[in-house]
Design a protein around this motif. Structure first.
Motif, PDB file in Angstrom:
ATOM      1  N   THR A 226     -48.345  35.253 -17.874  1.00 23.65           N
ATOM      2  CA  THR A 226     -47.471  35.391 -16.703  1.00 23.65           C
ATOM      3  C   THR A 226     -46.124  34.680 -16.925  1.00 23.65           C
ATOM      4  OG1 THR A 226     -49.537  35.467 -15.462  1.00 23.65           O
ATOM      5  CG2 THR A 226     -47.532  35.452 -14.165  1.00 23.65           C
ATOM      6  N   PRO A 227     -46.095  33.508 -17.596  1.00 23.89           N
ATOM      7  CA  PRO A 227     -44.776  32.951 -17.932  1.00 23.89           C
ATOM      8  C   PRO A 227     -43.900  33.904 -18.757  1.00 23.89           C
ATOM      9  CG  PRO A 227     -46.442  31.262 -18.177  1.00 23.89           C
ATOM     10  CD  PRO A 227     -47.175  32.530 -17.855  1.00 23.89           C
ATOM     11  N   VAL A 228     -44.519  34.677 -19.664  1.00 21.35           N
ATOM     12  CA  VAL A 228     -43.724  35.645 -20.446  1.00 21.35           C
ATOM     13  C   VAL A 228     -43.144  36.708 -19.502  1.00 21.35           C
ATOM     14  CG1 VAL A 228     -43.893  37.507 -22.165  1.00 21.35           C
ATOM     15  CG2 VAL A 228     -44.892  35.270 -22.653  1.00 21.35           C
ATOM     16  N   PHE A 229     -43.934  37.137 -18.554  1.00 22.53           N
ATOM     17  CA  PHE A 229     -43.453  38.095 -17.542  1.00 22.53           C
ATOM     18  C   PHE A 229     -42.300  37.448 -16.761  1.00 22.53           C
ATOM     19  CE2 PHE A 229     -45.409  41.409 -14.357  1.00 22.53           C
ATOM     20  CZ  PHE A 229     -44.137  41.808 -13.960  1.00 22.53           C
ATOM     21  N   ALA A 230     -42.486  36.196 -16.367  1.00 24.58           N
ATOM     22  CA  ALA A 230     -41.468  35.515 -15.550  1.00 24.58           C
ATOM     23  C   ALA A 230     -40.142  35.394 -16.296  1.00 24.58           C
ATOM     24  CB  ALA A 230     -41.962  34.135 -15.134  1.00 24.58           C
ATOM     25  N   LEU A 231     -40.212  35.052 -17.577  1.00 21.86           N
ATOM     26  CA  LEU A 231     -38.943  34.875 -18.300  1.00 21.86           C
ATOM     27  C   LEU A 231     -38.258  36.223 -18.498  1.00 21.86           C
ATOM     28  CD1 LEU A 231     -38.590  35.433 -21.664  1.00 21.86           C
ATOM     29  CD2 LEU A 231     -40.416  33.776 -21.711  1.00 21.86           C
ATOM     30  N   SER A 232     -39.071  37.268 -18.687  1.00 14.63           N
ATOM     31  CA  SER A 232     -38.480  38.604 -18.851  1.00 14.63           C
ATOM     32  C   SER A 232     -37.838  39.081 -17.554  1.00 14.63           C
ATOM     33  CB  SER A 232     -39.533  39.640 -19.229  1.00 14.63           C
ATOM     34  OG  SER A 232     -40.496  39.126 -20.093  1.00 14.63           O
TER      35      SER A 232
ATOM     36  N   ALA B 104     -37.002  30.054  -8.666  1.00 19.33           N
ATOM     37  CA  ALA B 104     -38.293  29.345  -8.594  1.00 19.33           C
ATOM     38  C   ALA B 104     -39.203  30.030  -7.565  1.00 19.33           C
ATOM     39  CB  ALA B 104     -38.071  27.872  -8.239  1.00 19.33           C
ATOM     40  N   ALA B 105     -38.612  30.480  -6.460  1.00 15.13           N
ATOM     41  CA  ALA B 105     -39.391  31.191  -5.428  1.00 15.13           C
ATOM     42  C   ALA B 105     -39.949  32.494  -6.010  1.00 15.13           C
ATOM     43  CB  ALA B 105     -38.514  31.486  -4.212  1.00 15.13           C
ATOM     44  N   GLY B 106     -39.124  33.187  -6.802  1.00 20.21           N
ATOM     45  CA  GLY B 106     -39.579  34.433  -7.443  1.00 20.21           C
ATOM     46  C   GLY B 106     -40.730  34.163  -8.400  1.00 20.21           C
ATOM     47  N   ILE B 107     -40.625  33.090  -9.163  1.00 18.27           N
ATOM     48  CA  ILE B 107     -41.692  32.750 -10.124  1.00 18.27           C
ATOM     49  C   ILE B 107     -42.991  32.473  -9.364  1.00 18.27           C
ATOM     50  CG2 ILE B 107     -42.438  31.062 -11.861  1.00 18.27           C
ATOM     51  CD1 ILE B 107     -39.470  30.720 -12.628  1.00 18.27           C
ATOM     52  N   ALA B 108     -42.876  31.735  -8.242  1.00 12.34           N
ATOM     53  CA  ALA B 108     -44.066  31.405  -7.448  1.00 12.34           C
ATOM     54  C   ALA B 108     -44.743  32.688  -6.966  1.00 12.34           C
ATOM     55  CB  ALA B 108     -43.670  30.525  -6.259  1.00 12.34           C
TER      56      ALA B 108
ATOM     57  N   ARG C  50     -49.768  17.085 -15.522  1.00 16.00           N
ATOM     58  CA  ARG C  50     -51.018  16.940 -16.276  1.00 16.00           C
ATOM     59  C   ARG C  50     -50.963  17.887 -17.467  1.00 16.00           C
ATOM     60  NH1 ARG C  50     -56.347  16.598 -12.679  1.00 16.00           N
ATOM     61  NH2 ARG C  50     -57.048  17.952 -14.348  1.00 16.00           N
ATOM     62  N   ARG C  51     -51.639  17.502 -18.536  1.00 19.03           N
ATOM     63  CA  ARG C  51     -51.650  18.359 -19.742  1.00 19.03           C
ATOM     64  C   ARG C  51     -52.258  19.728 -19.454  1.00 19.03           C
ATOM     65  NH1 ARG C  51     -48.361  16.983 -23.947  1.00 19.03           N
ATOM     66  NH2 ARG C  51     -48.479  14.754 -24.190  1.00 19.03           N
ATOM     67  N   ASP C  52     -53.243  19.765 -18.526  1.00 20.34           N
ATOM     68  CA  ASP C  52     -53.917  21.049 -18.283  1.00 20.34           C
ATOM     69  C   ASP C  52     -53.252  21.842 -17.152  1.00 20.34           C
ATOM     70  OD1 ASP C  52     -54.648  19.448 -16.183  1.00 20.34           O
ATOM     71  OD2 ASP C  52     -56.811  19.750 -16.391  1.00 20.34           O
ATOM     72  N   ALA C  53     -52.037  21.449 -16.780  1.00 20.15           N
ATOM     73  CA  ALA C  53     -51.335  22.204 -15.726  1.00 20.15           C
ATOM     74  C   ALA C  53     -51.099  23.638 -16.207  1.00 20.15           C
ATOM     75  CB  ALA C  53     -49.992  21.543 -15.435  1.00 20.15           C
ATOM     76  N   HIS C  54     -51.214  24.593 -15.289  1.00 20.88           N
ATOM     77  CA  HIS C  54     -50.911  25.980 -15.660  1.00 20.88           C
ATOM     78  C   HIS C  54     -49.401  26.066 -15.926  1.00 20.88           C
ATOM     79  CE1 HIS C  54     -50.560  30.314 -15.612  1.00 20.88           C
ATOM     80  NE2 HIS C  54     -51.876  30.401 -15.600  1.00 20.88           N
ATOM     81  N   PRO C  55     -49.004  26.720 -17.025  1.00 19.25           N
ATOM     82  CA  PRO C  55     -47.557  26.802 -17.325  1.00 19.25           C
ATOM     83  C   PRO C  55     -46.739  27.401 -16.174  1.00 19.25           C
ATOM     84  CG  PRO C  55     -48.839  27.724 -19.136  1.00 19.25           C
ATOM     85  CD  PRO C  55     -49.826  27.355 -18.076  1.00 19.25           C
ATOM     86  N   MET C  56     -47.356  28.245 -15.345  1.00 18.51           N
ATOM     87  CA  MET C  56     -46.593  28.799 -14.209  1.00 18.51           C
ATOM     88  C   MET C  56     -46.287  27.698 -13.193  1.00 18.51           C
ATOM     89  SD  MET C  56     -45.628  31.914 -14.425  1.00 18.51           S
ATOM     90  CE  MET C  56     -45.440  32.756 -12.864  1.00 18.51           C
ATOM     91  N   ALA C  57     -47.213  26.739 -13.032  1.00 17.75           N
ATOM     92  CA  ALA C  57     -46.966  25.629 -12.104  1.00 17.75           C
ATOM     93  C   ALA C  57     -45.781  24.813 -12.615  1.00 17.75           C
ATOM     94  CB  ALA C  57     -48.206  24.752 -11.990  1.00 17.75           C
ATOM     95  N   ILE C  58     -45.759  24.606 -13.936  1.00 17.29           N
ATOM     96  CA  ILE C  58     -44.659  23.838 -14.533  1.00 17.29           C
ATOM     97  C   ILE C  58     -43.348  24.616 -14.383  1.00 17.29           C
ATOM     98  CG2 ILE C  58     -43.772  22.822 -16.676  1.00 17.29           C
ATOM     99  CD1 ILE C  58     -46.614  22.283 -17.544  1.00 17.29           C
TER     100      ILE C  58
END
Ligand code: CMC
Length: 431
Positions: free
Chosen positions: A384-390, A256-260, A128-136
């Motif tokens: 949080t995605p920025v944190f995840a990529l770092s 992926a588990a770490g991101i979750a 969905r367009r409104d999905a949280h980027p962390m879910a994606i």
């Protein structure tokens, strides 16, 4: 494994057991209880791992009392001011700072892995367009295992190496695509002429219709945010990666588990929650109300961006982040930013309050990062995605270290069972 030079004696019901003690390079001694159950039939109990070292590691060290964070021995403030993210990635992955040639090769390798398989674009469109980027991100990074079969064999060192490079290179692309998808803009392909941080900003903020020139000072600030989040020893998401990996799962599934795990507001999700809190406070006159709520045991509210399991003095990352917030807002010509003002006054109010002082609660890395990211143009959902990529490089370094450890076993905690003792099944008509 460290050598044991001393031991402790544990006595249970008159029976004594010798437990080896290991002395680390730095930090507290560690009591080895691995044989305790086999010898005594007793488990240890430590929910939340407050006193348990789950592995040995040579990557990162934190002295929570002194507010010290070292990567391979180098203090984070030196790395943040003198080094840059890809060099820190190399250091975390390989243990030493690279020579100029090694760095050049590493940077070229990462740069050439930044594109993702074109078919993965379809995968994004299923959300969905409104999905949280962390879910994606959880979905897309896990799905990399379906696109990069040739780097999923964890027993092949070459495949492990390629998986590491792919993850460090492609997770920013995935994060930027998750953002672009959420705002209905076309995906922007990576550019090999830009450095890691500038490329990420470009993938997030460029549009095909016009040229987007990345401000080098903003790129430097972005790079510093990546560096400050690169690794943090055995935190919840890293331990999740290690636990997932202990079963032999492929690297993409582990990350992926770490991101979750990172997504939760007590961990990486705190940067989003913190900025939302600062906005809710809105003006300095409301600070006492929120401080009172944070202190109220009957109110689940906590000051987001405050407190840490390990840091009981200050978080050295927060010090650099605060300085960076001032610099970025100055650069962007944001004068008297009301949220920064609330943050600074809230910090002072909390630091002067005996509740926070007694419990040794200080601002952590998430307290100021959101202010910088918002000033750069990121919506809160991207924090949080920025944190995840770092953090991907930290997860990968710890994953590699674990796989190379001859002592590796599947992680399998035990429990203190407090449920009903064995009883006979009762037929439904008799209940
Ligand atoms: N606001 C108010 N009280 C707090 C806070 C806070 N932010 N943090 C801890 N406390 C109190 C807590 O209520 C407890 O009080 P008492 O001893 O009277 O029960 C005491 O301080 C110890 O807290 P704890 O929950 O037992 O400590 P912990 O080590 O299990 O939790 C923490 C650490 C980071 C989860 C917690 O401090 C917290 O929830 N902070 C807010 C969320 C946050 O900023 N997280 C980011 C952490 S840094 C980046 C990252 O790891 O991703």
């Amino acid at each position: 494994m460290a050598e044991s030079k001393k031991s402790a004696t544990l006595t249970i019901d008159g029976q004594s057991y010798e437990l080896p003690i290991y002395s680390p390079t730095a930090g507290p001694d560690v009591l080895d209880i691995r044989k305790l159950y086999a010898q005594s039939g007793v488990f240890t109990y430590d929910p939340g791992f407050t006193s348990t070292a789950a592995c040995d590691s040579t990557i990162t060290f934190i002295d929570g009392g002194k507010g010290e964070l070292l990567h391979r021995g180098y203090p984070i403030d030196q790395l943040a001011s003198k080094s840059h993210y890809l060099e820190v990635c190399y250091l975390l992955l390989y243990g030493e700072l690279p020579s100029a040639t090694e760095l050049e090769i590493f940077e070229a390798t990462i740069t050439r892995h930044t594109m993702i398989h074109e078919q993965m674009h379809n995968f994004f469109r299923g959300f969905r367009r409104d999905a949280h980027p962390m879910a994606i991100m959880v979905g897309a990074v896990g799905a990399m295992a379906a696109f990069y079969h040739d780097s999923t064999d964890i027993n092949d060192p070459h495949q492990r190496e390629i998986a590491s490079h792919r993850l460090i290179a492609k997770v920013p692309t995935i994060a930027a695509m998750a953002y672009k998808y959420s705002i209905g803009q076309p995906f922007v392909y990576p550019r090999n002429d830009l450095d890691y941080a500038a490329n990420f900003l470009h993938m997030c903020f460029a549009v095909p219709a016009e040229e987007y020139v990345v401000d080098p000072i903003l790129a430097r600030a972005m790079d510093r945010i990546f560096t400050l989040h690169a690794d943090h020893e055995q935190n919840a998401s890293t331990s999740t990666v290690r636990l997932a990996s202990s079963s032999g799962a492929n690297p993409f599934a582990c990350i992926a588990a770490g991101i979750a795990c990172l997504w939760g507001p007590a961990h990486g999700g705190a940067n989003q929650a913190c900025l939302e809190m600062l906005k809710e406070i809105g003006t300095p006159d409301r600070i006492p109300e929120f401080i009172a709520r944070a202190k109220d045991k009957d109110d689940p509210f906590r000051l987001m961006g405050f407190g840490h399991r390990v840091y009981k003095n200050f978080d050295p990352r927060a010090t650099v982040m605060k300085q960076s917030a001032d610099e970025v807002l100055d650069l962007l010509g944001v004068e008297n930013n009301p949220i920064l003002q609330v943050a600074k006054e809230l910090e002072q109010a909390a630091l002067n309050d005996p509740y926070f002082a007694d419990k040794k609660l200080f601002p952590n890395v998430d307290f100021y990062s959101g202010i910088i990211l918002e000033a750069m143009g990121f919506p809160t959902s991207m924090f949080t995605p920025v944190f995840a990529l770092s953090r991907t490089v930290g997860w990968i370094s710890q994953w590699k270290e674990q796989l190379a450890d001859p002592q590796m076993k599947i992680g399998r905690p035990r429990q203190l069972y407090l449920g009903t003792a064995m009883r006979d099944y009762v037929d439904i008509e008799n209940r």
